[in-house]
Design a protein around this motif. Structure first.
Motif, PDB file in Angstrom:
ATOM      1  N   ASP A   1       2.513  11.329  -1.045  1.00  0.00           N
ATOM      2  CA  ASP A   1       1.909  11.598   0.262  1.00  0.00           C
ATOM      3  C   ASP A   1       2.788  12.434   1.185  1.00  0.00           C
ATOM      4  OD1 ASP A   1      -0.402  10.041  -0.354  1.00  0.00           O
ATOM      5  OD2 ASP A   1       0.770   8.229   0.028  1.00  0.00           O
TER       6      ASP A   1
ATOM      7  N   GLN B   1       0.805  -1.219   0.000  1.00  0.00           N
ATOM      8  CA  GLN B   1       0.000   0.000   0.000  1.00  0.00           C
ATOM      9  C   GLN B   1       0.841   1.273   0.000  1.00  0.00           C
ATOM     10  OE1 GLN B   1      -2.628  -0.577   3.432  1.00  0.00           O
ATOM     11  NE2 GLN B   1      -4.278  -1.102   2.020  1.00  0.00           N
ATOM     12  N   GLU B   2       2.121   1.159   0.359  1.00  0.00           N
ATOM     13  CA  GLU B   2       3.000   2.318   0.283  1.00  0.00           C
ATOM     14  C   GLU B   2       4.458   1.862   0.250  1.00  0.00           C
ATOM     15  OE1 GLU B   2       2.379   4.767   3.777  1.00  0.00           O
ATOM     16  OE2 GLU B   2       3.999   3.745   4.842  1.00  0.00           O
ATOM     17  N   ARG B   3       5.279   2.728  -0.355  1.00  0.00           N
ATOM     18  CA  ARG B   3       6.729   2.553  -0.337  1.00  0.00           C
ATOM     19  C   ARG B   3       7.347   3.802   0.272  1.00  0.00           C
ATOM     20  NH1 ARG B   3       3.603  -0.449  -4.100  1.00  0.00           N
ATOM     21  NH2 ARG B   3       4.828  -2.198  -4.885  1.00  0.00           N
ATOM     22  N   ARG B   4       8.450   3.600   0.973  1.00  0.00           N
ATOM     23  CA  ARG B   4       9.153   4.721   1.597  1.00  0.00           C
ATOM     24  C   ARG B   4      10.613   4.720   1.131  1.00  0.00           C
ATOM     25  NH1 ARG B   4       6.031   2.279   5.346  1.00  0.00           N
ATOM     26  NH2 ARG B   4       7.752   1.154   6.320  1.00  0.00           N
TER      27      ARG B   4
ATOM     28  N   ARG C   1       7.259   9.344   0.631  1.00  0.00           N
ATOM     29  CA  ARG C   1       6.313   8.247   0.861  1.00  0.00           C
ATOM     30  C   ARG C   1       5.174   8.333  -0.143  1.00  0.00           C
ATOM     31  NH1 ARG C   1       1.719   8.133   3.967  1.00  0.00           N
ATOM     32  NH2 ARG C   1       2.240  10.175   4.892  1.00  0.00           N
ATOM     33  N   ALA C   2       4.856   7.203  -0.778  1.00  0.00           N
ATOM     34  CA  ALA C   2       3.751   7.135  -1.733  1.00  0.00           C
ATOM     35  C   ALA C   2       3.350   5.685  -1.905  1.00  0.00           C
ATOM     36  CB  ALA C   2       4.152   7.730  -3.081  1.00  0.00           C
ATOM     37  N   ARG C   3       2.203   5.473  -2.489  1.00  0.00           N
ATOM     38  CA  ARG C   3       1.789   4.094  -2.776  1.00  0.00           C
ATOM     39  C   ARG C   3       2.759   3.443  -3.756  1.00  0.00           C
ATOM     40  NH1 ARG C   3      -2.983   1.222  -2.148  1.00  0.00           N
ATOM     41  NH2 ARG C   3      -3.114  -0.642  -3.472  1.00  0.00           N
TER      42      ARG C   3
END
Length: 257
Positions: free
Chosen positions: A174, A109-112, A194-196
């Motif tokens: 995000d 649901q997200e990658r950082r 951070r984003a999907r």
């Protein structure tokens, strides 16, 4: 056929990227070779990862999954894999048994990501190959003002590689945080994004553009103009890969909890 999630850390310097390639070393290739030595039934299978990092990019929180023949104790699996991965700079931080429908990439649901930039005159020694170095200090407030234009859902055509294979350039970004830390005779700037999901070279394109703002070559408002242009030519320089780290992947339920 039990499925296992693996949390992976690696130094990207000696690899041509995550993805397996026939004639060049890759993180995926090193991990698949170690799995085949441990679990003979795995030979010929592939693993999937949350992010296919480029050549020279590092990871402290990559996530992959593999289907094995043997139902391993997760701790023993991670210990055995770390033994068989030597001397490659790849480490399994954690392993976990997961449901068959868990997918390291498609369930995410997200990658950082973290990008590390050091500004100082003297060459870096201990951080060589781990950061991007520039010579002069940057204006962190100006960079934060520029970064604010990128938060939200936008067409990021300006900030993606011409080789990007994503079906759409529209992404939701995000968070972009920029923090500083003192290093001997200089300053380290840490960009956290951070984003999907991200486009190919999106993080490096954004940081390279923000560096121009911090250096005083661009006013912060020019970042908004570059974004609106939807033209790769409007982007600032793409910064080098060695400062970039995949630091974490978020799932509806933490597979390692």
């Amino acid at each position: 056929m039990p499925r296992f999630a693996l949390q992976v850390e690696y130094d990207g310097a000696p690899f041509a990227g995550w993805q397996a390639q026939a004639d060049q070393p890759s993180v995926q290739g090193a991990l698949e070779a170690a799995l085949a030595r441990l679990d003979p039934g795995f030979a010929g299978r592939r693993i999937a990862a949350a992010g296919r990092t480029d050549a020279g990019v590092h990871a402290t929180g990559q996530v992959a999954h593999a289907d094995l023949d043997r139902d391993w104790d997760p701790f023993r699996l991670s210990e055995a894999l770390n033994w068989h991965l030597k001397p490659a700079p790849v480490a399994i931080l954690r392993a976990a048994r997961v449901e068959d429908d868990f997918h390291a990439r498609f369930s995410a649901q997200e990658r950082r990501y973290l990008f590390r930039l050091v500004a100082r005159r003297a060459p870096v020694t201990h951080l060589k190959g781990r950061v991007w170095q520039v010579l002069n200090p940057l204006d962190v407030d100006a960079m934060r003002a520029g970064a604010a234009h990128l938060i939200g859902r936008h067409d990021f055509t300006t900030f993606r590689s011409s080789l990007c294979q994503a079906s759409s350039p529209v992404k939701s970004l995000d968070e972009i945080g920029i923090e500083t830390a003192e290093v001997p005779q200089g300053t380290e700037y840490r960009f956290s994004l951070r984003a999907r999901s991200f486009l190919h070279n999106q993080v490096r394109s954004i940081v390279g553009t923000l560096e121009r703002v911090g250096a005083g070559s661009w006013p912060p408002a020019r970042v908004a103009e570059a974004l609106a242009a939807r033209n790769r030519a409007a982007c600032g320089p793409v910064c080098p890969p060695q400062g970039l780290y995949l630091t974490g992947v978020g799932y509806p339920r933490d597979p390692f909890a």
